[in-house]
Every structure is written in C-alpha cells, then in structure tokens.
Design an enzyme around this catalytic site. Structure first.
Site, PDB file in Angstrom:
ATOM      1  N   SER A 122      28.863 -10.685 -38.853  1.00  0.00           N
ATOM      2  CA  SER A 122      28.851  -9.339 -38.286  1.00  0.00           C
ATOM      3  C   SER A 122      29.249  -9.380 -36.807  1.00  0.00           C
ATOM      4  O   SER A 122      30.350  -9.817 -36.480  1.00  0.00           O
ATOM      5  CB  SER A 122      27.472  -8.706 -38.500  1.00  0.00           C
ATOM      6  OG  SER A 122      27.492  -7.324 -38.232  1.00  0.00           O
ATOM      7  N   ASP A 262      30.025  -3.920 -48.768  1.00  0.00           N
ATOM      8  CA  ASP A 262      29.774  -4.276 -47.370  1.00  0.00           C
ATOM      9  C   ASP A 262      29.995  -3.083 -46.437  1.00  0.00           C
ATOM     10  O   ASP A 262      30.869  -2.248 -46.674  1.00  0.00           O
ATOM     11  CB  ASP A 262      30.750  -5.400 -46.990  1.00  0.00           C
ATOM     12  CG  ASP A 262      30.247  -6.301 -45.880  1.00  0.00           C
ATOM     13  OD1 ASP A 262      29.582  -5.785 -44.966  1.00  0.00           O
ATOM     14  OD2 ASP A 262      30.525  -7.501 -45.931  1.00  0.00           O
ATOM     15  N   HIS A 289      26.557  -6.392 -46.890  1.00  0.00           N
ATOM     16  CA  HIS A 289      26.806  -6.946 -45.554  1.00  0.00           C
ATOM     17  C   HIS A 289      26.095  -8.285 -45.371  1.00  0.00           C
ATOM     18  O   HIS A 289      26.477  -9.074 -44.517  1.00  0.00           O
ATOM     19  CB  HIS A 289      26.323  -5.945 -44.501  1.00  0.00           C
ATOM     20  CG  HIS A 289      26.822  -6.217 -43.115  1.00  0.00           C
ATOM     21  ND1 HIS A 289      28.159  -6.334 -42.819  1.00  0.00           N
ATOM     22  CD2 HIS A 289      26.154  -6.392 -41.942  1.00  0.00           C
ATOM     23  CE1 HIS A 289      28.310  -6.557 -41.517  1.00  0.00           C
ATOM     24  NE2 HIS A 289      27.106  -6.607 -40.976  1.00  0.00           N
TER      25      HIS A 289
END
Length: 320
Positions: A122, A262, A289
């Site tokens: 991320s 995601d 995610h």
C-alpha cells in the site's frame, strides 16, 4: 507464523534539516543477517499503520532462508511519535521516509554482500517505488503489494469500490461527508462494511490488522497530514503524488500484485506494468487490499509467489 524476532531494537535517526528533532526507528529482524542471502525489508502501509499486520512475511526466513526486517516508520508504533508536527505538510513528505529507510539500511549494513530486497505494501509501495527509482546500491528485487502508481488513480480505485457498496452504506457516507462527520457511529459502521468488502475479507478481522487500525486511531498525525480525514477524502501532502514519471528508472526486477476486490484496483497498477522495464503482475482472485491476510489459502499463495520471485535472484546471479 514466525513471530519471535531474532533481534530487535531502536535505530537513532536524525531528520535531515531538523537539527532539533532526534528520532528513533524501531525494527525487528527474523533470521540471520550475516547469512549469504539478501534480507527482505518490509515497508508498511498507512501511512502510520505499523509493522504488525505484515508479520506473516517473517515466514520467508524459515521457508526460503531469506532474513526479514520489519520496522515502524517514524510517527507510529514503537518508533518516535511527533504529534507536534500534525498538519505540517512540508514536513510529512515521501522524502522523509526515504531518508529513514536509508538510515535503517546503513545501520544494519544491508547494502553490502548479498544486498537486500524491498517489499512495500500500500503506502509502503509508494515509498518502495520512490526508493527503487533512485537505483540504490544493493537493491536486488522489488515487490509492490497492493501499491498505487498515483494518488489520482488510487482515488479512482477507491471510488470504484465505493460504488459497489450497498446503497444504504453509500448514502450514509455521502451524508456524513457533506457534514464533515467522520466520527459518528453511522459513518464508522459504513466504513466497516467497506473494510470487509475491500480491505480484508477474512472473518473475523485478523488480530494483526486490528493493531494497524489501532495505530491509525491512536495517533492520526501522519495519516491525517499525508492523506486526509478519511480514506474517501485525500487532502494531505500526498494529494498530487505520482510515481509514473520515475517508473522507467527502476532497474530492479519487480513483482506487482493486487487483489480482485482490492482498493488498489487494476487501473492503479497498469502504469507499473507499462513503465517498469522488468516487471511481472499478478491479480489474486478473491483477494482484497490485504491479500496476505485473506482466508481460503490465499495468504499461503501470496507467500509462495513472493518467496519464489525473491529466490530468483540466485538464478540471475548465476547467469554469465
């Protein structure tokens, strides 16, 4: 899952240009850094999420013989917190965390010998891209896990997810955002629905991910300043960020992966595939995610794909 570190500690970190602010970075090592194998340095998300939700990657040591380094970036977890810098967008910049990563690599002497791999998840992927584009000495391979090529594309990805929420949740989010109400129970419940559909699909929510949410809740200095008041409202110092111009400068072989559901949808991954010279892209079906924490064997598949990709450095080294 390997959770007991071989070593841990605090690394002094002097922030560039801030002689009156001395910090320290908390880190953990799993495995033997003296072994003739690249260490895998893990860059957590948030920003401000802490390292715990990525502990499953410590299994790269017993399974593949790759030492693993996890750490808390400054502003969260067991590293130095700087609440006095809340709202200071000039201070909370990508360059600050690149300098901290440089400092960690130098302290642990990871640039020497076999070098190191980077895995950024991320926001950690943003940091990983910025660092890899400088072609740092010792970097062998790069993994971008549910990362994002630009904030504009990330916002589009999140809006796609939002449009797939139940209509009642969408209406609650709309109303609360119009009123700048990010603390009401109704808003939090709608956000929980979003998390369960797109952030982590495992039930119940893994304890290590709850720790990341707790870090973000306990000290919002970094996330609030760099991102904004909500995942749906990016107003911080990352608002106009983009990695796209620097992607062709990444020379390390790169693995890009995301999940079918995601928050980092395919549109935010395509520039990686289009512009990084040596790249492989995988989308995990059924994944969120947090693919590495998802149930149904998905976490195991993620670990296997990452481990096998990182082990390819041996085959490359043997080529004439």
């Amino acid at each position: 899952m390997a959770k007991i570190p071989t070593s841990e500690g605090q690394i002094p970190f002097q922030i560039p240009g801030e002689n009156n602010i001395s910090c320290s970075t908390y880190y953990k090592v799993f495995g033997d850094l003296a072994r003739d194998a690249p260490a895998v340095v893990i860059l957590h998300g948030g920003p401000g999420g802490g390292h715990e939700y990525l502990l499953s990657f410590a299994e790269l040591w017993p399974r593949y013989g790759l030492p693993v380094v996890l750490y808390d970036q400054i502003g969260c977890g067991a590293s130095t917190h700087l609440p006095q810098m809340e709202g200071n967008k000039g201070f909370w910049q990508e360059s600050l965390f690149v300098a901290e990563l440089d400092n960690l690599l130098d302290h642990l002497k990871l640039r020497e010998g076999p070098g190191f791999h980077l895995l950024g998840q991320s926001w950690g992927g943003i940091l990983g891209v910025a660092f890899a584009a400088s072609r740092p000495r010792g970097l062998r391979r790069l993994v971008l896990a549910s990362a994002l090529a630009s904030m504009e594309l990330s916002v589009q990805s999140i809006q796609l997810c939002r449009s797939e929420l139940p209509m009642n949740s969408q209406r609650v989010l709309d109303r609360c955002e119009q009123e700048a109400d990010y603390e009401s129970q109704a808003y939090k419940e709608a956000l929980t629905v979003f998390h369960k559909m797109f952030v982590c699909r495992a039930e119940p929510v893994p304890a290590e991910l709850m720790l990341a949410f707790q870090h973000l809740s306990d000290d919002r200095t970094v996330y609030g300043t760099m991102y904004g008041p909500s995942v749906f409202k990016c107003t911080g110092s990352l608002r106009s960020w983009s990695s796209i111009p620097c992607l062709p400068q990444i020379t390390a072989p790169t693995l890009v992966y995301n999940g079918e559901y995601d928050t980092s949808r395919d549109i935010s991954q395509e520039p990686f595939f289009d512009h990084i010279p040596r790249v492989r892209w995988i989308t995990f079906q059924g994944g969120s995610h947090m693919c590495h924490l998802d149930a149904g064997g998905l976490g195991e598949r993620v670990l296997k794909v990452v481990g096998e990709f990182l082990m390819q450095h041996k085959a490359v080294a043997l080529q004439p």
